[in-house]
Every structure is written in structure tokens, then in C-alpha cells.
Write a protein that holds these residues in place. Sequence first.
Motif, PDB file in Angstrom:
ATOM      1  N   GLY A   1       0.819  -1.219   0.000  1.00 48.84           N
ATOM      2  CA  GLY A   1       0.000   0.000   0.000  1.00 48.84           C
ATOM      3  C   GLY A   1       0.847   1.260   0.000  1.00 48.84           C
ATOM      4  O   GLY A   1       0.523   2.231   0.684  1.00 48.84           O
TER       5      GLY A   1
ATOM      6  N   ILE B   1      -5.541  10.276  10.874  1.00 46.06           N
ATOM      7  CA  ILE B   1      -4.453  10.833  10.063  1.00 46.06           C
ATOM      8  C   ILE B   1      -5.038  11.340   8.733  1.00 46.06           C
ATOM      9  O   ILE B   1      -5.828  10.640   8.099  1.00 46.06           O
TER      10      ILE B   1
ATOM     11  N   THR C   1      -5.218  11.645   5.131  1.00 52.41           N
ATOM     12  CA  THR C   1      -4.685  10.943   3.943  1.00 52.41           C
ATOM     13  C   THR C   1      -5.798  10.902   2.892  1.00 52.41           C
ATOM     14  O   THR C   1      -6.954  11.225   3.198  1.00 52.41           O
TER      15      THR C   1
ATOM     16  N   GLY D   1      -4.142   7.137  15.225  1.00 59.45           N
ATOM     17  CA  GLY D   1      -5.485   7.704  15.331  1.00 59.45           C
ATOM     18  C   GLY D   1      -5.855   8.329  13.993  1.00 59.45           C
ATOM     19  O   GLY D   1      -5.516   7.788  12.933  1.00 59.45           O
TER      20      GLY D   1
ATOM     21  N   GLY E   1      -4.383  -1.127   3.490  1.00 60.85           N
ATOM     22  CA  GLY E   1      -5.656  -1.365   4.163  1.00 60.85           C
ATOM     23  C   GLY E   1      -6.747  -0.514   3.546  1.00 60.85           C
ATOM     24  O   GLY E   1      -6.459   0.456   2.830  1.00 60.85           O
ATOM     25  N   ILE E   2      -7.983  -0.912   3.788  1.00 60.60           N
ATOM     26  CA  ILE E   2      -9.119  -0.142   3.283  1.00 60.60           C
ATOM     27  C   ILE E   2     -10.101   0.108   4.428  1.00 60.60           C
ATOM     28  O   ILE E   2     -10.077  -0.597   5.448  1.00 60.60           O
TER      29      ILE E   2
ATOM     30  N   LEU F   1      -7.355   8.385   2.018  1.00 56.15           N
ATOM     31  CA  LEU F   1      -8.403   7.509   2.559  1.00 56.15           C
ATOM     32  C   LEU F   1      -9.360   8.295   3.452  1.00 56.15           C
ATOM     33  O   LEU F   1     -10.580   8.260   3.260  1.00 56.15           O
ATOM     34  N   SER F   2      -8.821   9.030   4.425  1.00 56.27           N
ATOM     35  CA  SER F   2      -9.705   9.759   5.351  1.00 56.27           C
ATOM     36  C   SER F   2     -10.436  10.878   4.623  1.00 56.27           C
ATOM     37  O   SER F   2     -11.585  11.187   4.931  1.00 56.27           O
TER      38      SER F   2
ATOM     39  N   MET G   1       0.395  -2.520  10.230  1.00 57.66           N
ATOM     40  CA  MET G   1      -0.455  -1.346  10.434  1.00 57.66           C
ATOM     41  C   MET G   1      -1.785  -1.780  11.061  1.00 57.66           C
ATOM     42  O   MET G   1      -2.611  -2.437  10.438  1.00 57.66           O
TER      43      MET G   1
ATOM     44  N   VAL H   1      -8.716  -7.761   2.692  1.00 54.21           N
ATOM     45  CA  VAL H   1      -7.558  -6.875   2.509  1.00 54.21           C
ATOM     46  C   VAL H   1      -6.827  -6.672   3.838  1.00 54.21           C
ATOM     47  O   VAL H   1      -5.625  -6.922   3.955  1.00 54.21           O
TER      48      VAL H   1
ATOM     49  N   GLY I   1      -0.724   8.083   0.700  1.00 51.48           N
ATOM     50  CA  GLY I   1      -1.024   8.147   2.136  1.00 51.48           C
ATOM     51  C   GLY I   1       0.160   7.778   3.017  1.00 51.48           C
ATOM     52  O   GLY I   1       1.307   8.124   2.732  1.00 51.48           O
TER      53      GLY I   1
ATOM     54  N   ASP J   1      -2.537  -7.282  -5.725  1.00 52.35           N
ATOM     55  CA  ASP J   1      -3.672  -7.226  -4.796  1.00 52.35           C
ATOM     56  C   ASP J   1      -3.308  -8.161  -3.653  1.00 52.35           C
ATOM     57  O   ASP J   1      -3.244  -9.384  -3.843  1.00 52.35           O
TER      58      ASP J   1
ATOM     59  N   ILE K   1      -1.259   5.208  -9.645  1.00 51.86           N
ATOM     60  CA  ILE K   1      -0.646   6.025  -8.589  1.00 51.86           C
ATOM     61  C   ILE K   1       0.651   5.400  -8.070  1.00 51.86           C
ATOM     62  O   ILE K   1       1.532   6.123  -7.603  1.00 51.86           O
TER      63      ILE K   1
ATOM     64  N   ASN L   1      -3.020  -0.311  -7.144  1.00 59.73           N
ATOM     65  CA  ASN L   1      -3.353   0.824  -8.000  1.00 59.73           C
ATOM     66  C   ASN L   1      -2.122   1.189  -8.836  1.00 59.73           C
ATOM     67  O   ASN L   1      -1.224   1.900  -8.383  1.00 59.73           O
TER      68      ASN L   1
ATOM     69  N   ASN M   1       1.361  -2.288   5.408  1.00 65.35           N
ATOM     70  CA  ASN M   1       0.588  -1.053   5.594  1.00 65.35           C
ATOM     71  C   ASN M   1      -0.764  -1.055   4.880  1.00 65.35           C
ATOM     72  O   ASN M   1      -1.715  -0.432   5.362  1.00 65.35           O
TER      73      ASN M   1
HETATM   74  N1  LIG Z   1      -5.753   7.519   7.637  1.00 70.01           N
HETATM   75  C1  LIG Z   1      -6.037   7.177   8.886  1.00 70.01           C
HETATM   76  O1  LIG Z   1      -6.646   7.962   9.651  1.00 70.01           O
HETATM   77  C2  LIG Z   1      -5.604   5.832   9.436  1.00 70.01           C
HETATM   78  C3  LIG Z   1      -5.684   5.619  10.817  1.00 70.01           C
HETATM   79  C4  LIG Z   1      -5.289   4.391  11.339  1.00 70.01           C
HETATM   80  C5  LIG Z   1      -4.849   3.385  10.498  1.00 70.01           C
HETATM   81  N2  LIG Z   1      -4.791   3.608   9.152  1.00 70.01           N
HETATM   82  C6  LIG Z   1      -4.325   2.518   8.306  1.00 70.01           C
HETATM   83  O2  LIG Z   1      -3.164   2.924   7.607  1.00 70.01           O
HETATM   84  C7  LIG Z   1      -3.085   2.229   6.360  1.00 70.01           C
HETATM   85  C8  LIG Z   1      -2.914   3.237   5.240  1.00 70.01           C
HETATM   86  O3  LIG Z   1      -4.007   4.124   5.292  1.00 70.01           O
HETATM   87  P1  LIG Z   1      -4.054   5.459   4.432  1.00 70.01           P
HETATM   88  O4  LIG Z   1      -4.960   6.382   5.176  1.00 70.01           O
HETATM   89  O5  LIG Z   1      -2.688   5.887   4.043  1.00 70.01           O
HETATM   90  O6  LIG Z   1      -4.872   4.893   3.160  1.00 70.01           O
HETATM   91  P2  LIG Z   1      -4.825   5.270   1.608  1.00 70.01           P
HETATM   92  O7  LIG Z   1      -6.099   4.800   1.001  1.00 70.01           O
HETATM   93  O8  LIG Z   1      -4.468   6.698   1.437  1.00 70.01           O
HETATM   94  O9  LIG Z   1      -3.634   4.334   1.082  1.00 70.01           O
HETATM   95  C9  LIG Z   1      -3.792   2.935   1.107  1.00 70.01           C
HETATM   96  C10 LIG Z   1      -2.980   2.310  -0.016  1.00 70.01           C
HETATM   97  O10 LIG Z   1      -3.210   0.893   0.031  1.00 70.01           O
HETATM   98  C11 LIG Z   1      -3.462   0.428  -1.291  1.00 70.01           C
HETATM   99  N3  LIG Z   1      -4.302  -0.782  -1.248  1.00 70.01           N
HETATM  100  C12 LIG Z   1      -5.613  -0.866  -0.884  1.00 70.01           C
HETATM  101  N4  LIG Z   1      -6.050  -2.129  -1.043  1.00 70.01           N
HETATM  102  C13 LIG Z   1      -4.989  -2.849  -1.488  1.00 70.01           C
HETATM  103  C14 LIG Z   1      -4.826  -4.225  -1.860  1.00 70.01           C
HETATM  104  N5  LIG Z   1      -5.846  -5.101  -1.815  1.00 70.01           N
HETATM  105  N6  LIG Z   1      -3.611  -4.619  -2.290  1.00 70.01           N
HETATM  106  C15 LIG Z   1      -2.574  -3.748  -2.372  1.00 70.01           C
HETATM  107  N7  LIG Z   1      -2.679  -2.436  -2.051  1.00 70.01           N
HETATM  108  C16 LIG Z   1      -3.874  -2.007  -1.624  1.00 70.01           C
HETATM  109  C17 LIG Z   1      -4.177   1.589  -1.976  1.00 70.01           C
HETATM  110  O11 LIG Z   1      -4.117   1.499  -3.396  1.00 70.01           O
HETATM  111  C18 LIG Z   1      -3.414   2.780  -1.401  1.00 70.01           C
HETATM  112  O12 LIG Z   1      -2.280   3.087  -2.178  1.00 70.01           O
HETATM  113  C19 LIG Z   1      -4.363   1.395   6.280  1.00 70.01           C
HETATM  114  O13 LIG Z   1      -4.091   0.071   6.719  1.00 70.01           O
HETATM  115  C20 LIG Z   1      -5.301   2.084   7.235  1.00 70.01           C
HETATM  116  O14 LIG Z   1      -6.295   1.223   7.750  1.00 70.01           O
HETATM  117  C21 LIG Z   1      -5.155   4.814   8.604  1.00 70.01           C
END
Ligand SMILES: NC(=O)c1ccc[n+]([C@@H]2O[C@H](COP(=O)([O-])OP(=O)(O)OC[C@H]3O[C@@H](n4cnc5c(N)ncnc54)[C@H](O)[C@@H]3O)[C@@H](O)[C@H]2O)c1
Length: 263
Positions: free
Chosen positions: A16, A190, A192, A188, A94-95, A194-195, A142, A115, A20, A66, A45, A42, A92
Amino acid sequence: MDLRKRFNNKHVVITGAAQGIGFEIACHFAREGALLSLLDLNTTILDIAAEKIKQLSPKVYTHYTDISVKEQVEQAVSAAEHLQPIDILINNAGIAFETPFLEIEEKEWQKIMDVNLKGMFLVSQSVCRFMAKRMKGVVVNMSSKNGQDGEFGYAHYNASKAGVIMLTKTMALELAHLNIRVNAVAPGYIQTPLSETIDSPEFTANFVESYIPMNRVGKPQEIAPLFLFLAGEESSFITGQVFVADGGQLAGQKPGQNLTGAL
Ligand SMILES: NC(=O)c1ccc[n+]([C@@H]2O[C@H](COP(=O)([O-])OP(=O)(O)OC[C@H]3O[C@@H](n4cnc5c(N)ncnc54)[C@H](O)[C@@H]3O)[C@@H](O)[C@H]2O)c1
């Protein structure tokens, strides 16, 4: 080769990594001299991200994967290992999406688990089988603050991130004798892509006001250094732990406006 860099020529696999927090972690390792294998599904990107990271370090390889599909994971991990033995795995990817508990459909539950939990298991098992042969390796997973403390509307996500904590602890127990350390990071809120996709600016402002003692959301740059700490020599006696970075959210209840005057 610059020997002053903390991760000089270490091979780091990051899932991932296209945007983010994962992208920021990749930039931090690149600045410290690591060789990077970036896994993401993806392709568009990921290519853009890799070009940016190459400005910090030329040793960047991409694997379109994937992580919820076993064959794709095994192919990507074998290709990465063939390049150079893998030293560090950063799980890292996650969705997240919001669904009220009573309305969660089976396919939504499955998607999140596939995922966030199964994908992490598949990548970890594939990489750790190579690390086990060398009796050396580090994994950082993560999780989320939501893995320890629920959030309304996210039963599937919260459960997956709690699962990551137990996966982390059990991996740490079983792999310690093979000199493989496994820890987790639990951020907590963050900011990005995603958020930003899930929450409106109004929701975020209200959330901060109601729940985060530091009165702001976090930045990916405030999470990435924790991954480097847990991957590096400074943490050589730490395994099976979860490190929270959440602006104080898990410390307890933030007082409402009508209570702050009492302090
Ligand atoms: N943003 C937050 O507030 C927050 C808080 C706590 C934990 N997290 C965790 O941090 C991690 C990253 O989050 P983020 O906010 O940067 O998300 P994001 O959506 O900005 O980035 C996630 C990346 O993971 C990739 N991805 C998704 N599904 C995938 C798959 N099946 N195979 C390969 N790649 C895949 C996406 O293409 C993307 O590049 C996640 O696990 C999320 O749960 C985020």
C-alpha cells in the motif's frame, strides 16, 4: 553507499505504498538508503509514487499486487526476494468504509477482512518463510486506534484492526526464536486520501473538537518515523507490541466545552 544512513542497502517491502501513510513510510526509508519493493494494486498512482521516491533513492521497484490474492502475493514476494533478500516487511495496505452495523452486507465484511487481515497474513507468511531460513527479519504491521477502541459505523474495520493486533502478537511469539521481530503501529485520525474520501471537512472538524485532545488530526509524516524505529536496531529487544500515535485520543475522554471551565 553511504554508511551513515540507517537503512543503507536494507531491502524493505512496503504494501500500500502508492499514497497516504505507506508512501510517506517509503520516502522515509528511501532517505535512509533502503532498497524498496513497493506493492500496491493501483498501478497508476504506484508509478507516480515510485517516480517521486526515485528522486530520494534510485533503488525502487514496483510490484502490482492485490494483497488479498494469494497467487499475486507469492509472485510479488518471490520477485522481491530474488532481487535481494528481504530484511524488513511493512504491512501497511488497508481499506476502510463506513457502514452501520445492522446494514453491513456479507460482501462488505468480506472485502474489509480480505484486505486488512487475510492480505496481511498472506504477505507476512510468504515473506517470513524466507526470513525464517535466514533466521533474521523484522515485520511492522499497520493496525489502528480502532483496533483497541471501537468507532461508530466501523464494526468490520474495527474488527479487522483488532485482528491485526492478535496476528502481530502471535507472529511475535512464534517467530521470536527465528530472530524475527513483529510489532504494530496504531494511528489515530491521520489526514490521507483515505480519510479525505470518507469524511467531509465538517465531520473532521467536529471529530477533532469532540475526541482529540491535541485538537488536530495527525499527518503521515508523524507516523512514518515510528515504522523506522520499529524496523531498526534501536528497537532490537521489542517484539509483540502495539504503538499508538493518536493525539491523545486513547488516553481517555476529552471534556466537553461546558466542562473545560472547571479546570
Ligand atoms: N488515515 C487514517 O486515519 C488511518 C488511521 C489508522 C490506520 N490507518 C491505516 O493505515 C493504512 C494506510 O491508510 P491510508 O490512510 O494511508 O490509506 P490510503 O487509502 O491513502 O492508502 C492505502 C494504499 O493501500 C493500497 N491498497 C488498498 N487495497 C490494497 C490491496 N488489496 N492490495 C494492495 N494495495 C492495496 C491503496 O491502493 C493505497 O495506495 C491502512 O491500513 C489504514 O487502515 C489509517
